[in-house]
Design a protein around this motif. Structure first.
Motif, PDB file in Angstrom:
ATOM      1  N   GLY A 148       0.816  -1.201   0.000  1.00  0.00           N
ATOM      2  CA  GLY A 148       0.000   0.000   0.000  1.00  0.00           C
ATOM      3  C   GLY A 148       0.857   1.262   0.000  1.00  0.00           C
ATOM      4  N   PRO A 149       0.233   2.429  -0.136  1.00  0.00           N
ATOM      5  CA  PRO A 149       1.014   3.676  -0.188  1.00  0.00           C
ATOM      6  C   PRO A 149       1.749   3.964   1.114  1.00  0.00           C
ATOM      7  CG  PRO A 149      -1.340   4.123  -0.073  1.00  0.00           C
ATOM      8  CD  PRO A 149      -1.211   2.662  -0.300  1.00  0.00           C
ATOM      9  N   ILE A 150       1.164   3.622   2.249  1.00  0.00           N
ATOM     10  CA  ILE A 150       1.834   3.890   3.534  1.00  0.00           C
ATOM     11  C   ILE A 150       3.064   2.995   3.684  1.00  0.00           C
ATOM     12  CG2 ILE A 150       1.544   3.828   6.026  1.00  0.00           C
ATOM     13  CD1 ILE A 150      -1.372   4.498   5.646  1.00  0.00           C
ATOM     14  N   LYS A 151       2.931   1.717   3.332  1.00  0.00           N
ATOM     15  CA  LYS A 151       4.063   0.810   3.440  1.00  0.00           C
ATOM     16  C   LYS A 151       5.181   1.200   2.478  1.00  0.00           C
ATOM     17  CE  LYS A 151       5.186  -4.116   3.489  1.00  0.00           C
ATOM     18  NZ  LYS A 151       4.664  -5.497   3.304  1.00  0.00           N
ATOM     19  N   ARG A 152       4.814   1.624   1.273  1.00  0.00           N
ATOM     20  CA  ARG A 152       5.835   2.051   0.315  1.00  0.00           C
ATOM     21  C   ARG A 152       6.597   3.272   0.815  1.00  0.00           C
ATOM     22  NH1 ARG A 152       3.251   1.391  -5.770  1.00  0.00           N
ATOM     23  NH2 ARG A 152       2.560  -0.769  -5.546  1.00  0.00           N
ATOM     24  N   LEU A 153       5.848   4.235   1.351  1.00  0.00           N
ATOM     25  CA  LEU A 153       6.492   5.441   1.865  1.00  0.00           C
ATOM     26  C   LEU A 153       7.376   5.120   3.067  1.00  0.00           C
ATOM     27  CD1 LEU A 153       6.813   8.504   1.697  1.00  0.00           C
ATOM     28  CD2 LEU A 153       4.796   8.717   3.171  1.00  0.00           C
ATOM     29  N   ALA A 154       6.922   4.202   3.942  1.00  0.00           N
ATOM     30  CA  ALA A 154       7.711   3.836   5.115  1.00  0.00           C
ATOM     31  C   ALA A 154       9.004   3.135   4.711  1.00  0.00           C
ATOM     32  CB  ALA A 154       6.884   2.949   6.039  1.00  0.00           C
ATOM     33  N   VAL A 155       8.928   2.206   3.747  1.00  0.00           N
ATOM     34  CA  VAL A 155      10.129   1.505   3.297  1.00  0.00           C
ATOM     35  C   VAL A 155      11.088   2.465   2.605  1.00  0.00           C
ATOM     36  CG1 VAL A 155      10.979  -0.266   1.708  1.00  0.00           C
ATOM     37  CG2 VAL A 155       8.977  -0.720   3.131  1.00  0.00           C
ATOM     38  N   PHE A 156      10.553   3.345   1.785  1.00  0.00           N
ATOM     39  CA  PHE A 156      11.404   4.305   1.068  1.00  0.00           C
ATOM     40  C   PHE A 156      12.110   5.238   2.051  1.00  0.00           C
ATOM     41  CE2 PHE A 156      12.021   8.385  -1.071  1.00  0.00           C
ATOM     42  CZ  PHE A 156      12.760   7.991  -2.176  1.00  0.00           C
ATOM     43  N   GLY A 157      11.341   5.818   2.985  1.00  0.00           N
ATOM     44  CA  GLY A 157      11.945   6.736   3.945  1.00  0.00           C
ATOM     45  C   GLY A 157      12.921   6.039   4.885  1.00  0.00           C
ATOM     46  N   GLY A 158      12.583   4.814   5.343  1.00  0.00           N
ATOM     47  CA  GLY A 158      13.492   4.091   6.225  1.00  0.00           C
ATOM     48  C   GLY A 158      14.800   3.720   5.548  1.00  0.00           C
ATOM     49  N   ALA A 159      14.732   3.301   4.284  1.00  0.00           N
ATOM     50  CA  ALA A 159      15.954   2.934   3.564  1.00  0.00           C
ATOM     51  C   ALA A 159      16.844   4.150   3.328  1.00  0.00           C
ATOM     52  CB  ALA A 159      15.589   2.269   2.232  1.00  0.00           C
ATOM     53  N   VAL A 160      16.247   5.280   2.978  1.00  0.00           N
ATOM     54  CA  VAL A 160      17.040   6.498   2.761  1.00  0.00           C
ATOM     55  C   VAL A 160      17.686   6.957   4.073  1.00  0.00           C
ATOM     56  CG1 VAL A 160      16.915   8.929   2.108  1.00  0.00           C
ATOM     57  CG2 VAL A 160      15.717   7.214   0.750  1.00  0.00           C
ATOM     58  N   PHE A 161      16.920   6.892   5.163  1.00  0.00           N
ATOM     59  CA  PHE A 161      17.469   7.307   6.461  1.00  0.00           C
ATOM     60  C   PHE A 161      18.607   6.393   6.904  1.00  0.00           C
ATOM     61  CE2 PHE A 161      17.407   7.038  11.116  1.00  0.00           C
ATOM     62  CZ  PHE A 161      17.673   8.365  11.439  1.00  0.00           C
ATOM     63  N   LEU A 162      18.428   5.077   6.731  1.00  0.00           N
ATOM     64  CA  LEU A 162      19.487   4.144   7.114  1.00  0.00           C
ATOM     65  C   LEU A 162      20.727   4.297   6.234  1.00  0.00           C
ATOM     66  CD1 LEU A 162      17.511   0.868   7.893  1.00  0.00           C
ATOM     67  CD2 LEU A 162      18.587   2.432   9.514  1.00  0.00           C
ATOM     68  N   SER A 163      20.539   4.587   4.958  1.00  0.00           N
ATOM     69  CA  SER A 163      21.695   4.808   4.093  1.00  0.00           C
ATOM     70  C   SER A 163      22.455   6.071   4.481  1.00  0.00           C
ATOM     71  CB  SER A 163      21.242   4.893   2.633  1.00  0.00           C
ATOM     72  OG  SER A 163      20.364   5.998   2.444  1.00  0.00           O
ATOM     73  N   TYR A 164      21.760   7.061   5.035  1.00  0.00           N
ATOM     74  CA  TYR A 164      22.441   8.280   5.488  1.00  0.00           C
ATOM     75  C   TYR A 164      23.173   8.061   6.814  1.00  0.00           C
ATOM     76  CZ  TYR A 164      23.066  12.995   7.334  1.00  0.00           C
ATOM     77  OH  TYR A 164      23.607  14.136   7.886  1.00  0.00           O
ATOM     78  N   LYS A 165      22.520   7.341   7.735  1.00  0.00           N
ATOM     79  CA  LYS A 165      23.107   7.118   9.052  1.00  0.00           C
ATOM     80  C   LYS A 165      23.953   5.851   9.123  1.00  0.00           C
ATOM     81  CE  LYS A 165      22.273   9.267  12.216  1.00  0.00           C
ATOM     82  NZ  LYS A 165      22.906  10.462  12.798  1.00  0.00           N
ATOM     83  N   GLY A 166      23.988   5.065   8.049  1.00  0.00           N
ATOM     84  CA  GLY A 166      24.686   3.787   8.081  1.00  0.00           C
ATOM     85  C   GLY A 166      26.165   3.891   8.414  1.00  0.00           C
ATOM     86  N   PRO A 167      26.959   4.722   7.708  1.00  0.00           N
ATOM     87  CA  PRO A 167      28.384   4.811   8.052  1.00  0.00           C
ATOM     88  C   PRO A 167      28.630   5.261   9.482  1.00  0.00           C
ATOM     89  CG  PRO A 167      27.967   5.782   5.900  1.00  0.00           C
ATOM     90  CD  PRO A 167      26.630   5.499   6.500  1.00  0.00           C
ATOM     91  N   GLU A 168      27.845   6.212   9.957  1.00  0.00           N
ATOM     92  CA  GLU A 168      28.024   6.685  11.327  1.00  0.00           C
ATOM     93  C   GLU A 168      27.641   5.608  12.342  1.00  0.00           C
ATOM     94  OE1 GLU A 168      26.756  10.568  14.061  1.00  0.00           O
ATOM     95  OE2 GLU A 168      26.071  10.358  11.992  1.00  0.00           O
ATOM     96  N   ILE A 169      26.580   4.853  12.062  1.00  0.00           N
ATOM     97  CA  ILE A 169      26.189   3.762  12.961  1.00  0.00           C
ATOM     98  C   ILE A 169      27.264   2.682  12.998  1.00  0.00           C
ATOM     99  CG2 ILE A 169      24.511   1.907  13.295  1.00  0.00           C
ATOM    100  CD1 ILE A 169      22.381   3.772  12.168  1.00  0.00           C
ATOM    101  N   TYR A 170      27.863   2.396  11.844  1.00  0.00           N
ATOM    102  CA  TYR A 170      28.931   1.403  11.791  1.00  0.00           C
ATOM    103  C   TYR A 170      30.127   1.838  12.630  1.00  0.00           C
ATOM    104  CZ  TYR A 170      32.816  -1.279   9.893  1.00  0.00           C
ATOM    105  OH  TYR A 170      33.944  -2.067   9.758  1.00  0.00           O
ATOM    106  N   LEU A 171      30.536   3.100  12.491  1.00  0.00           N
ATOM    107  CA  LEU A 171      31.649   3.604  13.295  1.00  0.00           C
ATOM    108  C   LEU A 171      31.319   3.587  14.784  1.00  0.00           C
ATOM    109  CD1 LEU A 171      32.956   6.660  11.233  1.00  0.00           C
ATOM    110  CD2 LEU A 171      34.038   4.439  11.519  1.00  0.00           C
ATOM    111  N   LYS A 172      30.089   3.948  15.115  1.00  0.00           N
ATOM    112  CA  LYS A 172      29.692   3.974  16.521  1.00  0.00           C
ATOM    113  C   LYS A 172      29.716   2.583  17.132  1.00  0.00           C
ATOM    114  CE  LYS A 172      26.030   5.675  19.569  1.00  0.00           C
ATOM    115  NZ  LYS A 172      24.693   6.344  19.622  1.00  0.00           N
ATOM    116  N   ASN A 173      29.202   1.591  16.420  1.00  0.00           N
ATOM    117  CA  ASN A 173      29.190   0.227  16.936  1.00  0.00           C
ATOM    118  C   ASN A 173      30.611  -0.326  17.096  1.00  0.00           C
ATOM    119  OD1 ASN A 173      26.391   0.181  17.003  1.00  0.00           O
ATOM    120  ND2 ASN A 173      26.208  -0.722  14.971  1.00  0.00           N
ATOM    121  N   LYS A 174      31.453  -0.069  16.114  1.00  0.00           N
ATOM    122  CA  LYS A 174      32.822  -0.572  16.206  1.00  0.00           C
ATOM    123  C   LYS A 174      33.585   0.135  17.322  1.00  0.00           C
ATOM    124  CE  LYS A 174      36.614  -2.078  13.319  1.00  0.00           C
ATOM    125  NZ  LYS A 174      37.134  -2.221  11.944  1.00  0.00           N
TER     126      LYS A 174
END
Length: 331
Positions: A148-174
């Motif tokens: 549905g439109p809500i699920k599509r928007l949630a997946v799109f926004g979550g993937a973009v947010f994780l791709s932005y915060k991904g390198p920083e999250i990786y450094l933080k965890n390590k």
């Protein structure tokens, strides 16, 4: 024609054949584990060798203040230079941002500060690339028509947010894992420093000895002690070497050790007594953290107890009684 007898089968598979394959895999895994245990390598050997080579170069005066030599010292590459120029033209690269990423990389154990430019570039490029790909798959090609439109928007926004915060999250965890490993071995390292100081060793020799002794048990802490010992041997100001140690490790206990070392260097106070007090404090803190985890254990075990253990216990206890009651009612 006489049919050959076949072995027992389970779900259409020959049990003997499957058992033979599993036994072979188990034997191979045992041999691999024995080989890994026999041929274990020192995780500090390669790093210490590189640090020793750098110290010899600095002592010999090979590294000078010329621009070409300085470029080789900071290990700049064409890739980082191109990324830095591109981000500079886009006005998304700030000096304060680079310093923050460099410190996070130091906490995670990365020595090359020029890689901070690549981290910033990945944070700027990954959301755009991931957003374009997901936009095409979700909205243009309609790869998931049932969404549905809500699920599509949630997946799109979550993937973009994780791709932005991904390198920083990786450094933080390590960095978090590395800090915990250093925190575990710090009291033992201070005890060894006390022994070395009482034996009459200098500070840089004591750090080097502790790095060799703790290299196998705590590679991260041994690496930091070895690097500090090398910096103590060639830096003009010994205070700078201690401050670099505190800069690379995100731990308040290390900052306390560095402050103590600087004060003993400045005022000439006994090093062994100060380190002994710090070691006792760190051991008490470690014991308090263990007691805190033990005190939290009953509250943490409540949910698994209710969800997994109690239903099984009820079935075991009340099951026979329920069966007997049902049999009596049927009769």
């Amino acid at each position: 024609m006489i049919n050959q007898p076949t072995g027992p089968t389970l779900l259409g598979f020959d049990v003997v054949l499957v058992g033979t394959l599993l036994a072979g895999l188990a034997a191979f895994a045992v041999m691999l584990a024995i080989y890994a245990a026999v041929t274990i390598r020192d995780p500090m050997a390669k790093r210490v060798k590189a640090l020793e080579a750098r110290r010899e170069q600095l002592k010999a005066g090979i590294v000078t203040s010329a621009s070409k030599k300085r470029t080789s010292l900071v290990r700049r590459t064409d890739t980082t230079d191109r990324v830095k120029d591109s981000l500079g033209r886009l006005n998304v690269l700030q000096e304060s941002q680079i310093k923050v990423i460099q410190q996070k990389m130091a906490h995670a154990g990365y020595r090359n500060k020029e890689l901070a430019v690549l981290i910033i570039g990945a944070r700027a490029i990954l959301p755009v690339v991931v957003g374009i790909i997901l936009g095409l798959l979700i909205y243009w090609i309609d790869f998931w028509p049932d969404w549905g439109p809500i699920k599509r928007l949630a997946v799109f926004g979550g993937a973009v947010f994780l791709s932005y915060k991904g390198p920083e999250i990786y450094l933080k965890n390590k960095a978090s894992k590395r800090t915990k490993e250093i925190q575990k071995g710090l009291p033992d390292a201070l005890d060894l420093l006390v022994i070395c100081a009482e034996a009459g060793l200098t500070v840089d020799a004591a750090f080097n000895r502790v790095a060799k002794e703790l290299g196998r048990a705590y590679p991260e802490l041994g690496d930091e002690f070895a690097l500090t010992a090398i910096e103590l041997s060639f830096l003009n100001e010994r205070k700078m070497a201690f401050n670099n140690f505190a800069y690379r490790v995100n731990l308040e206990a290390v900052k306390g050790v560095v402050t103590t070392m600087i004060q003993t260097e400045r005022y000439g106070t006994p090093l062994a007594s100060a380190l002994r007090v710090l070691s006792a404090e760190f051991r008490n803190e470690r014991m308090m953290r263990a007691e805190e985890k033990a005190a939290r254990l009953p509250a943490i075990m409540t949910v698994p107890l209710i969800v997994f253990i109690l239903p099984t216990l009820f079935v075991v206890i009340l099951g026979p009684a329920a069966c007997s009651i049902s049999d009596n009612l049927i009769k």
